[in-house]
Enzyme design. Structure first.
Site, PDB file in Angstrom:
ATOM      1  CD  GLU A 107     -32.422  -3.626 -29.025  1.00  0.00           C
ATOM      2  OE1 GLU A 107     -31.630  -2.702 -28.840  1.00  0.00           O
ATOM      3  OE2 GLU A 107     -32.088  -4.783 -29.322  1.00  0.00           O
ATOM      4  CB  CYS A 138     -35.043 -12.171 -26.464  1.00  0.00           C
ATOM      5  SG  CYS A 138     -33.839 -11.385 -25.386  1.00  0.00           S
ATOM      6  CB  CYS A 145     -29.050  -1.890 -18.319  1.00  0.00           C
ATOM      7  SG  CYS A 145     -28.693  -3.018 -16.946  1.00  0.00           S
ATOM      8  CB  CYS A 149     -21.917  -5.589 -18.116  1.00  0.00           C
ATOM      9  SG  CYS A 149     -22.928  -6.228 -16.776  1.00  0.00           S
ATOM     10  CB  CYS A 152     -23.540  -5.047 -21.918  1.00  0.00           C
ATOM     11  SG  CYS A 152     -25.311  -4.927 -22.246  1.00  0.00           S
ATOM     12  CB  CYS A 372     -27.635  -7.274 -25.472  1.00  0.00           C
ATOM     13  SG  CYS A 372     -28.712  -6.925 -24.140  1.00  0.00           S
TER      14      CYS A 372
HETATM   15  N1  SAH Z   1     -29.268  -7.912 -17.461  1.00  0.00           N
HETATM   16  C1  SAH Z   1     -29.448  -9.308 -17.473  1.00  0.00           C
HETATM   17  C2  SAH Z   1     -30.257  -9.790 -18.653  1.00  0.00           C
HETATM   18  C3  SAH Z   1     -30.006  -9.106 -19.962  1.00  0.00           C
HETATM   19  S1  SAH Z   1     -28.402  -9.335 -20.654  1.00  0.00           S
HETATM   20  C4  SAH Z   1     -28.099 -10.016 -17.424  1.00  0.00           C
HETATM   21  O1  SAH Z   1     -27.080  -9.365 -17.557  1.00  0.00           O
HETATM   22  O2  SAH Z   1     -28.101 -11.214 -17.203  1.00  0.00           O
HETATM   23  C5  SAH Z   1     -28.573 -10.974 -21.310  1.00  0.00           C
HETATM   24  C6  SAH Z   1     -27.267 -11.685 -21.592  1.00  0.00           C
HETATM   25  O3  SAH Z   1     -26.612 -11.087 -22.701  1.00  0.00           O
HETATM   26  C7  SAH Z   1     -26.299 -11.668 -20.443  1.00  0.00           C
HETATM   27  O4  SAH Z   1     -25.863 -12.988 -20.169  1.00  0.00           O
HETATM   28  C8  SAH Z   1     -25.149 -10.820 -20.952  1.00  0.00           C
HETATM   29  O5  SAH Z   1     -23.946 -11.245 -20.379  1.00  0.00           O
HETATM   30  C9  SAH Z   1     -25.221 -11.060 -22.447  1.00  0.00           C
HETATM   31  N2  SAH Z   1     -24.628 -10.018 -23.288  1.00  0.00           N
HETATM   32  C10 SAH Z   1     -24.671  -8.683 -23.101  1.00  0.00           C
HETATM   33  N3  SAH Z   1     -24.003  -8.049 -24.095  1.00  0.00           N
HETATM   34  C11 SAH Z   1     -23.533  -9.003 -24.927  1.00  0.00           C
HETATM   35  C12 SAH Z   1     -22.771  -8.987 -26.132  1.00  0.00           C
HETATM   36  N4  SAH Z   1     -22.358  -7.853 -26.681  1.00  0.00           N
HETATM   37  N5  SAH Z   1     -22.479 -10.177 -26.702  1.00  0.00           N
HETATM   38  C13 SAH Z   1     -22.902 -11.343 -26.161  1.00  0.00           C
HETATM   39  N6  SAH Z   1     -23.630 -11.417 -25.042  1.00  0.00           N
HETATM   40  C14 SAH Z   1     -23.946 -10.265 -24.416  1.00  0.00           C
HETATM   41 FE1  SF4 Z   2     -27.346  -4.644 -17.915  1.00  0.00          FE
HETATM   42 FE2  SF4 Z   2     -26.096  -5.485 -20.100  1.00  0.00          FE
HETATM   43 FE3  SF4 Z   2     -25.058  -6.020 -17.720  1.00  0.00          FE
HETATM   44 FE4  SF4 Z   2     -27.293  -7.271 -18.469  1.00  0.00          FE
HETATM   45  S1  SF4 Z   2     -25.282  -7.473 -19.425  1.00  0.00           S
HETATM   46  S2  SF4 Z   2     -26.888  -6.292 -16.479  1.00  0.00           S
HETATM   47  S3  SF4 Z   2     -28.268  -5.653 -19.698  1.00  0.00           S
HETATM   48  S4  SF4 Z   2     -25.344  -3.958 -18.602  1.00  0.00           S
END
Ligand code: SAH
Ligand code: SF4
Length: 381
Positions: A107, A138, A145, A149, A152, A372
């Site tokens: 994406e 973006c 990944c 997390c 996510c 995301c």
């Molecule tokens: N992996 C890297 C960059 C991609 S994620 C990271 O984690 O920083 C980019 C941002 O999106 C991160 O700050 C993450 O905490 C946030 N994010 C992920 N899933 C999300 C969601 N469902 N709602 C809001 N923010 C989210």
């Molecule tokens: Fe990976 Fe999502 Fe965590 Fe970013 S927020 S490190 S994309 S699992």
């Protein structure tokens, strides 16, 4: 080799797809030299692919038809990943599924007025432009990944593979091309905040930055990379020259180690203090700030005491920093809740009262599955 055998070699899909996109000018010069061409043709090729954003070998007009044909016969193609599907939001956001040569997709998102994520980190200025004034792209760094997390959606995909430098830079060049962006005149920010963890694909991520800076002419000061806190990656990043180094964002997402380990298990490996120690090694530019991304999860990270703790934590780091608040974007089967009404604003106010620079990231493109990883999962099932 007989004539038929030669033909078979030429037609096999592997040899028909030697992508030039992703190579920098010196590497392209080498390719040219190996094809018996003068090395300066490499510079022409770089200009065509990264500045004019030509996507087909056949459209590289400084090259004669016979040279283009020769390269094609040798198996070369521009091979830039292509925008395979476009989803337009009523707010102007466009979300793309970008298809790589391998046929998998990631994406990429175009936000015509940004999402305020860059506010206050030293890159904001007013400028008149096209129908948009300051767009943000973006960018994804991996297919899926591995970090896991809990909140996510990308995490649900697992890590499918690392993208190459060309596949990362190609997302940007394709989107710049689609919107007719004039690099150097139009104000475009890049955020490496799409799918994946850039610091677990460090070489390709920085390779892409190098291509975008040195070949496409973008400024690293208009780029931000976000990491979940991969300490060796941050330490390496701290060594990058200022001419290439994007700004840094850390996904903090919790006020302390206990909560953070619950929402981001990676915190057990690299707890908050180890991340902060690494971040302090990054030599910031004048007016540059480190961004702490903070996703507000209802009842988990959005309470008044969380705000006070975050303020103390950020102050304790001694870093030139700001906080970006993001209301959690819900997704199917993700066991969290959106922040309660008013929680985002009171959290913001509380940090502001403590003297912490704080901004709200606007939710963009909710109607086209903005969270995301959501689009890929929604479209591809
Ligand atoms: N992996 C890297 C960059 C991609 S994620 C990271 O984690 O920083 C980019 C941002 O999106 C991160 O700050 C993450 O905490 C946030 N994010 C992920 N899933 C999300 C969601 N469902 N709602 C809001 N923010 C989210
Ligand atoms: Fe990976 Fe999502 Fe965590 Fe970013 S927020 S490190 S994309 S699992």
């Amino acid at each position: 080799m007989s004539e038929t055998e030669t033909k078979l070699v030429q037609l096999s899909p592997e040899t028909a797809q030697k992508p030039l996109f992703g190579l920098d000018a010196p590497a392209l010069a080498e390719v040219m030299a190996q094809s018996g061409e003068p090395a300066w043709r490499g510079r022409q090729l770089a200009e065509a692919m990264y500045r004019q954003r030509v996507a087909e070998l056949d459209a590289i007009t400084p090259f004669s038809k016979s040279l283009r044909e020769k390269l094609a016969v040798e198996g070369f193609a521009v091979g830039r990943p292509r925008i395979a599907q476009v989803f337009k939001s009523i707010d102007g956001t466009e979300r793309y599924l970008v298809e790589t040569l391998k046929g998998d997709t990631v994406e990429t998102v175009w936000m015509p007025e940004g999402d305020d994520g860059e506010a206050g980190d030293g890159s904001d200025a007013d400028e008149a432009g096209k129908s948009w004034h300051r767009a943000t792209i973006c960018v994804s760094s991996q297919v899926g990944c591995a970090v896991n997390c809990r909140f996510c959606l990308t995490a649900r995909l697992g890590l499918q593979r690392n993208l190459t430098a060309g596949e990362i830079a190609g997302q940007v060049v394709s989107v710049l091309d689609r919107h007719g962006v004039e690099v150097g005149r139009d104000r475009v920010n890049l955020v490496f905040m799409g799918m994946g963890e850039p610091f677990l694909n460090y070489e390709s991520f920085m390779g892409a930055v190098k291509l975008l800076v040195e070949e496409a002419g973008l400024s690293p000061q208009r780029m931000t990379v976000s990491t979940s806190g991969i300490v060796p990656g941050i330490e390496r990043f701290a060594q990058e020259p200022q001419t290439l180094r994007p700004k840094l964002a850390i996904s903090l997402n919790a006020p302390n180690d206990e909560v953070r380990s619950g929402v981001m298990p990676i915190n057990r490996k690299w707890p908050i203090e180890s991340v902060m120690d690494a971040v302090r090694q990054v030599p910031l530019r004048a007016r540059e700030r480190v961004t702490f991304e903070y996703v507000l999860l209802g009842g988990v990270t959005d309470r008044p005491q969380d705000a006070r703790e975050v303020a103390r934590l950020v102050r304790r780091t001694g870093l030139a920093a700001k906080v970006n608040l993001i209301a959690w974007n819900p997704g199917p089967d993700v066991p969290y809740a959106m922040p309660r009404a008013g929680a985002v604003e009171s959290f913001r106010q509380s940090l502001a009262d403590e003297g912490i620079p704080v901004y709200l990231r606007k939710p963009r493109g909710r109607d086209i599955y903005a969270a995301c990883g959501q689009l890929k999962r929604t479209v591809e099932g």
